[in-house]
Design a protein around this motif. Structure first.
Motif, PDB file in Angstrom:
ATOM      1  N   MET A 163      61.446  40.082  44.435  1.00 23.02           N
ATOM      2  CA  MET A 163      61.252  40.623  45.781  1.00 23.02           C
ATOM      3  C   MET A 163      59.853  41.221  45.937  1.00 23.02           C
ATOM      4  O   MET A 163      59.202  41.038  46.980  1.00 23.02           O
ATOM      5  CB  MET A 163      62.314  41.675  46.079  1.00 23.02           C
ATOM      6  N   ALA A 164      59.375  41.914  44.910  1.00 19.48           N
ATOM      7  CA  ALA A 164      58.032  42.490  44.983  1.00 19.48           C
ATOM      8  C   ALA A 164      56.969  41.406  45.106  1.00 19.48           C
ATOM      9  O   ALA A 164      55.934  41.611  45.758  1.00 19.48           O
ATOM     10  CB  ALA A 164      57.765  43.355  43.744  1.00 19.48           C
ATOM     11  N   ASP A 165      57.209  40.250  44.509  1.00 21.86           N
ATOM     12  CA  ASP A 165      56.261  39.133  44.627  1.00 21.86           C
ATOM     13  C   ASP A 165      56.103  38.710  46.078  1.00 21.86           C
ATOM     14  O   ASP A 165      54.978  38.507  46.563  1.00 21.86           O
ATOM     15  CB  ASP A 165      56.766  37.967  43.774  1.00 21.86           C
ATOM     16  N   ILE A 166      57.226  38.571  46.780  1.00 22.03           N
ATOM     17  CA  ILE A 166      57.164  38.144  48.188  1.00 22.03           C
ATOM     18  C   ILE A 166      56.498  39.228  49.038  1.00 22.03           C
ATOM     19  O   ILE A 166      55.664  38.933  49.904  1.00 22.03           O
ATOM     20  CB  ILE A 166      58.579  37.828  48.687  1.00 22.03           C
ATOM     21  N   ILE A 167      56.854  40.490  48.800  1.00 22.39           N
ATOM     22  CA  ILE A 167      56.262  41.586  49.571  1.00 22.39           C
ATOM     23  C   ILE A 167      54.762  41.684  49.293  1.00 22.39           C
ATOM     24  O   ILE A 167      53.955  41.911  50.204  1.00 22.39           O
ATOM     25  CB  ILE A 167      56.967  42.910  49.234  1.00 22.39           C
ATOM     26  N   ALA A 168      54.362  41.497  48.014  1.00 19.61           N
ATOM     27  CA  ALA A 168      52.935  41.573  47.682  1.00 19.61           C
ATOM     28  C   ALA A 168      52.146  40.489  48.409  1.00 19.61           C
ATOM     29  O   ALA A 168      51.039  40.738  48.902  1.00 19.61           O
ATOM     30  CB  ALA A 168      52.756  41.440  46.171  1.00 19.61           C
ATOM     31  N   ALA A 169      52.711  39.281  48.487  1.00 23.17           N
ATOM     32  CA  ALA A 169      52.007  38.195  49.179  1.00 23.17           C
ATOM     33  C   ALA A 169      51.848  38.504  50.666  1.00 23.17           C
ATOM     34  O   ALA A 169      50.801  38.219  51.262  1.00 23.17           O
ATOM     35  CB  ALA A 169      52.762  36.881  48.983  1.00 23.17           C
ATOM     36  N   THR A 170      52.874  39.095  51.282  1.00 19.92           N
ATOM     37  CA  THR A 170      52.764  39.418  52.707  1.00 19.92           C
ATOM     38  C   THR A 170      51.814  40.586  52.946  1.00 19.92           C
ATOM     39  O   THR A 170      51.086  40.597  53.953  1.00 19.92           O
ATOM     40  CB  THR A 170      54.148  39.754  53.267  1.00 19.92           C
ATOM     41  N   MET A 171      51.787  41.566  52.027  1.00 19.44           N
ATOM     42  CA  MET A 171      50.883  42.704  52.207  1.00 19.44           C
ATOM     43  C   MET A 171      49.429  42.307  51.966  1.00 19.44           C
ATOM     44  O   MET A 171      48.508  42.933  52.502  1.00 19.44           O
ATOM     45  CB  MET A 171      51.282  43.848  51.269  1.00 19.44           C
ATOM     46  N   ALA A 172      49.218  41.281  51.144  1.00 20.42           N
ATOM     47  CA  ALA A 172      47.844  40.863  50.862  1.00 20.42           C
ATOM     48  C   ALA A 172      47.235  40.050  51.986  1.00 20.42           C
ATOM     49  O   ALA A 172      46.010  39.858  52.024  1.00 20.42           O
ATOM     50  CB  ALA A 172      47.813  40.056  49.564  1.00 20.42           C
ATOM     51  N   MET A 173      48.046  39.562  52.918  1.00 15.60           N
ATOM     52  CA  MET A 173      47.525  38.688  53.983  1.00 15.60           C
ATOM     53  C   MET A 173      46.458  39.356  54.843  1.00 15.60           C
ATOM     54  O   MET A 173      45.387  38.777  55.056  1.00 15.60           O
ATOM     55  CB  MET A 173      48.685  38.174  54.834  1.00 15.60           C
ATOM     56  N   PRO A 174      46.666  40.581  55.360  1.00 13.85           N
ATOM     57  CA  PRO A 174      45.589  41.190  56.171  1.00 13.85           C
ATOM     58  C   PRO A 174      44.317  41.434  55.374  1.00 13.85           C
ATOM     59  O   PRO A 174      43.210  41.269  55.906  1.00 13.85           O
ATOM     60  CB  PRO A 174      46.223  42.508  56.647  1.00 13.85           C
ATOM     61  N   ALA A 175      44.454  41.814  54.083  1.00 11.39           N
ATOM     62  CA  ALA A 175      43.264  42.055  53.278  1.00 11.39           C
ATOM     63  C   ALA A 175      42.520  40.759  52.991  1.00 11.39           C
ATOM     64  O   ALA A 175      41.278  40.730  52.950  1.00 11.39           O
ATOM     65  CB  ALA A 175      43.656  42.738  51.966  1.00 11.39           C
ATOM     66  N   LEU A 176      43.247  39.670  52.795  1.00 12.51           N
ATOM     67  CA  LEU A 176      42.596  38.395  52.533  1.00 12.51           C
ATOM     68  C   LEU A 176      41.844  37.882  53.748  1.00 12.51           C
ATOM     69  O   LEU A 176      40.859  37.142  53.616  1.00 12.51           O
ATOM     70  CB  LEU A 176      43.641  37.361  52.096  1.00 12.51           C
ATOM     71  N   ALA A 177      42.299  38.253  54.943  1.00 15.66           N
ATOM     72  CA  ALA A 177      41.605  37.812  56.153  1.00 15.66           C
ATOM     73  C   ALA A 177      40.176  38.344  56.199  1.00 15.66           C
ATOM     74  O   ALA A 177      39.295  37.732  56.831  1.00 15.66           O
ATOM     75  CB  ALA A 177      42.378  38.256  57.392  1.00 15.66           C
ATOM     76  N   ALA A 178      39.934  39.474  55.510  1.00 13.79           N
ATOM     77  CA  ALA A 178      38.590  40.043  55.466  1.00 13.79           C
ATOM     78  C   ALA A 178      37.854  39.723  54.179  1.00 13.79           C
ATOM     79  O   ALA A 178      36.718  40.143  53.986  1.00 13.79           O
ATOM     80  CB  ALA A 178      38.668  41.564  55.643  1.00 13.79           C
ATOM     81  N   ASP A 179      38.490  38.997  53.253  1.00 17.74           N
ATOM     82  CA  ASP A 179      37.874  38.651  51.981  1.00 17.74           C
ATOM     83  C   ASP A 179      37.149  37.309  52.115  1.00 17.74           C
ATOM     84  O   ASP A 179      37.491  36.474  52.954  1.00 17.74           O
ATOM     85  CB  ASP A 179      38.954  38.567  50.890  1.00 17.74           C
ATOM     86  N   ARG A 180      36.168  37.112  51.254  1.00 23.03           N
ATOM     87  CA  ARG A 180      35.384  35.879  51.349  1.00 23.03           C
ATOM     88  C   ARG A 180      36.213  34.645  51.004  1.00 23.03           C
ATOM     89  O   ARG A 180      35.859  33.525  51.391  1.00 23.03           O
ATOM     90  CB  ARG A 180      34.173  35.962  50.419  1.00 23.03           C
ATOM     91  N   ILE A 181      37.328  34.823  50.266  1.00 17.16           N
ATOM     92  CA  ILE A 181      38.152  33.667  49.900  1.00 17.16           C
ATOM     93  C   ILE A 181      38.764  33.025  51.135  1.00 17.16           C
ATOM     94  O   ILE A 181      38.854  31.801  51.235  1.00 17.16           O
ATOM     95  CB  ILE A 181      39.256  34.109  48.903  1.00 17.16           C
ATOM     96  N   ALA A 182      39.225  33.863  52.081  1.00 13.25           N
ATOM     97  CA  ALA A 182      39.872  33.330  53.283  1.00 13.25           C
ATOM     98  C   ALA A 182      39.361  34.067  54.509  1.00 13.25           C
ATOM     99  O   ALA A 182      40.140  34.481  55.376  1.00 13.25           O
ATOM    100  CB  ALA A 182      41.380  33.451  53.175  1.00 13.25           C
TER     101      ALA A 182
END
Length: 537
Positions: free
Chosen positions: A55-74
């Motif tokens: 469950m933490a894996d799924i939550i971590a992926a969803t929480m990382a989405m806004p941060a990735l939008a500002a990261d150079r990767i995505a």
């Protein structure tokens, strides 16, 4: 000449010997019970931490989405593009769960758990160190493959260690641990993001997986049920391809156009692959999609509820961080929803015994619907928003336990891995579609301002809750009809037996009447008096 004398055995010593033996035996029994209790608690702890990890894996992926939008990767990626981060883990998780469930029953639950934890740890490390978007998605796919292995193996170990009457409580414990994973990520995830960035989320998951891998040899080994059965690799490929193609069609439809040849082609290919997987399962001796499970009592209802529940759960949880951002609420408010899931998952076990599976499912769906309805009325941070989040968490947590209980409690012990794999597949299939639909709702909302994406996702949750409540009512009606039929059959059987007894009694009376009639119409001739013997002189 020397002689040896044996010591005499006194009566008191002879009398003390049986009591000493029984005392030693009772001490051994107490030590065995303590060892069994401690090993049972250790098994429950490790299996609970596995549920927390998934469950933490799924939550971590969803929480990382806004941060990735500002990261150079995505950088600058849309919501539908970022939705591939959780979907890249959920698609292989959903597709491989049937194979993993059957594999767990064949090679042993502990062996598969160790292999799955190794694969997951490698994927989490790759995600942590990824330097490009494709590498990150490749790491997420490895995490999904590992999670598919550990999920049914750990839950089957937990259920096999419990008696039949305690399995509902074990299922509740499992989902409470999963909810605790959501609590942990929602409580500390925002701090990790602020201090170390999105990589810290996957690094923490890698550390937990490595710790569980080190402790997994302490778990009891289970005897494989079927060693020589063939694995259905083709069926697994067909299922994975169909699900991935369907998610691709949903996520790319806004770009390609809903009526474009690409969208329609992907949707048609997905349906064809899924239909081919079902057709292949009908003829394979040991298919990945075990169609015989549908003959188990309650499995069909549990599969349907779990599918819709997965759509609602992951659709809401994947987008809640961005939804809260739309109305200006901080991420730690998500802790309210995850605590509601934890409490409801823990309380669902006693409620299942009190209200029954259908009663808990209907009540939880109504709580979820009320939470979504209250949330729809909030356009700014407000105490009512906390009530809405709490009700959403309670509804989702109780539905998670009820859905698994629907289909798994009637299954025999040697098929726990298979049943749990099939039910978890339904949940993850729904989750993949829910994440895709939520991302689509954020990019192309149906409702209007002031928060169109927020309102569209919550309205979808409300409709799914109503659908689950309807399924529970249908199942309860069908169960009542079955009980009525059984009672009617019992009454008819009693009536039949009564009719038989009446017929026998009538035949007896007819026989008695015939004997009496013969006596009246043909009176018996009087017998002569017996002659004395010897005769008189």
């Amino acid at each position: 000449m020397s002689s040896t004398t044996s010591p005499a055995t006194t009566p008191s010593a002879a009398a003390a010997t049986p009591s000493a033996t029984s005392s030693a035996r009772s001490n051994r029994h107490r030590r065995r019970r303590r060892t069994s209790g401690s090993s049972g608690r250790g098994l429950a702890l490790i299996c609970g931490l596995v549920a927390l990890l998934v469950m933490a894996d799924i939550i971590a992926a969803t929480m990382a989405m806004p941060a990735l939008a500002a990261d150079r990767i995505a950088s600058g990626a849309s919501a539908t593009t970022l939705a591939w981060l959780p979907a890249a883990g959920l698609v292989p998780l959903a597709a491989l769960l049937p194979l993993a469930g059957r594999l767990a029953d064949r090679v042993g639950h502990r062996r598969l758990l160790i292999a799955g934890l190794s694969t997951y740890a490698a994927g989490a490390i790759a995600s942590t160190l990824a330097t490009a978007w494709p590498l990150l998605l490749a790491g997420r796919i490895l995490q999904g493959i590992g999670a598919a292995a550990v999920f049914p193996a750990a839950l089957a170990l937990l259920l096999a260690s419990r008696k039949a009457e305690r399995r509902a409580a074990a299922v509740a414990l499992w989902h409470a641990a999963a909810s605790l994973g959501a609590v942990a990520l929602h409580a500390g995830g925002e701090h990790l993001l602020a201090v170390a960035g999105w990589r810290a989320l996957f690094g923490a998951l890698a550390a937990l997986a490595l710790g569980l891998l080190a402790a997994s040899p302490l778990l009891p080994a289970s005897r494989p049920a079927q060693r020589r059965a063939r694995l259905d690799l083709l069926g697994t490929v067909l299922l994975a391809g169909g699900l991935a193609t369907l998610v691709l069609a949903v996520l790319r439809a806004p770009v390609w156009g809903w009526a474009s040849p690409l969208t329609l082609g992907c949707a048609g290919a997905a349906l064809a692959l899924l239909a081919a997987a079902v057709a292949h399962a009908r003829h394979h001796p040991d298919p990945a999609l075990d169609l015989s499970l549908w003959r188990l009592p309650g499995f069909a209802a549990g599969w349907s509820v779990t599918l819709v529940h997965g759509t609602a759960t992951f659709g809401l949880l994947a987008m809640l961080p961005r939804l809260l951002g739309e109305i200006g609420m901080p991420l730690h408010w998500l802790l309210i929803a995850s605590l509601g899931m934890l409490v409801a998952s823990r309380a669902a076990g006693p409620l299942l015994r009190l209200l029954g599976v259908n009663g808990v499912t209907y009540a939880a769906a109504m709580v979820l619907a009320i939470g979504c309805l209250i949330g729809l009325a909030q356009v700014a941070p407000h105490p009512a928003s906390a009530i809405a989040l709490a009700l959403i968490g309670i509804g989702l947590g109780a539905l998670a336990t009820a859905g698994i209980a629907h289909g798994s409690l009637a299954a025999p012990a040697h098929r726990h891995g298979t049943v749990i794999g099939a039910l978890s597949t339904a949940r993850m299939m729904g989750g993949s579609l829910g994440i895709a639909a939520s991302a689509l709702a954020l990019d192309r909302p149906v409702l209007g301002p002031p928060q169109p994406g927020y309102a569209t996702v919550l309205a979808g949750g409300l409709l799914l809750a109503a659908l689950i409540a309807g399924l529970a009512l249908i199942q309860a009606t069908y169960a009542a009809y079955e009980v009525h039929e059984l009672a009617l059959a019992a009454v008819l059987a009693e009536v039949g037996e009564l009719r038989t007894l009446i017929a026998v009694q009538q035949r007896l009376w007819q026989h008695v009447d015939q004997i009496a009639l013969r006596q009246l119409t043909h009176p018996a001739t009087p017998r002569p008096a017996p002659t004395a013997w010897p005769p008189a002189p």
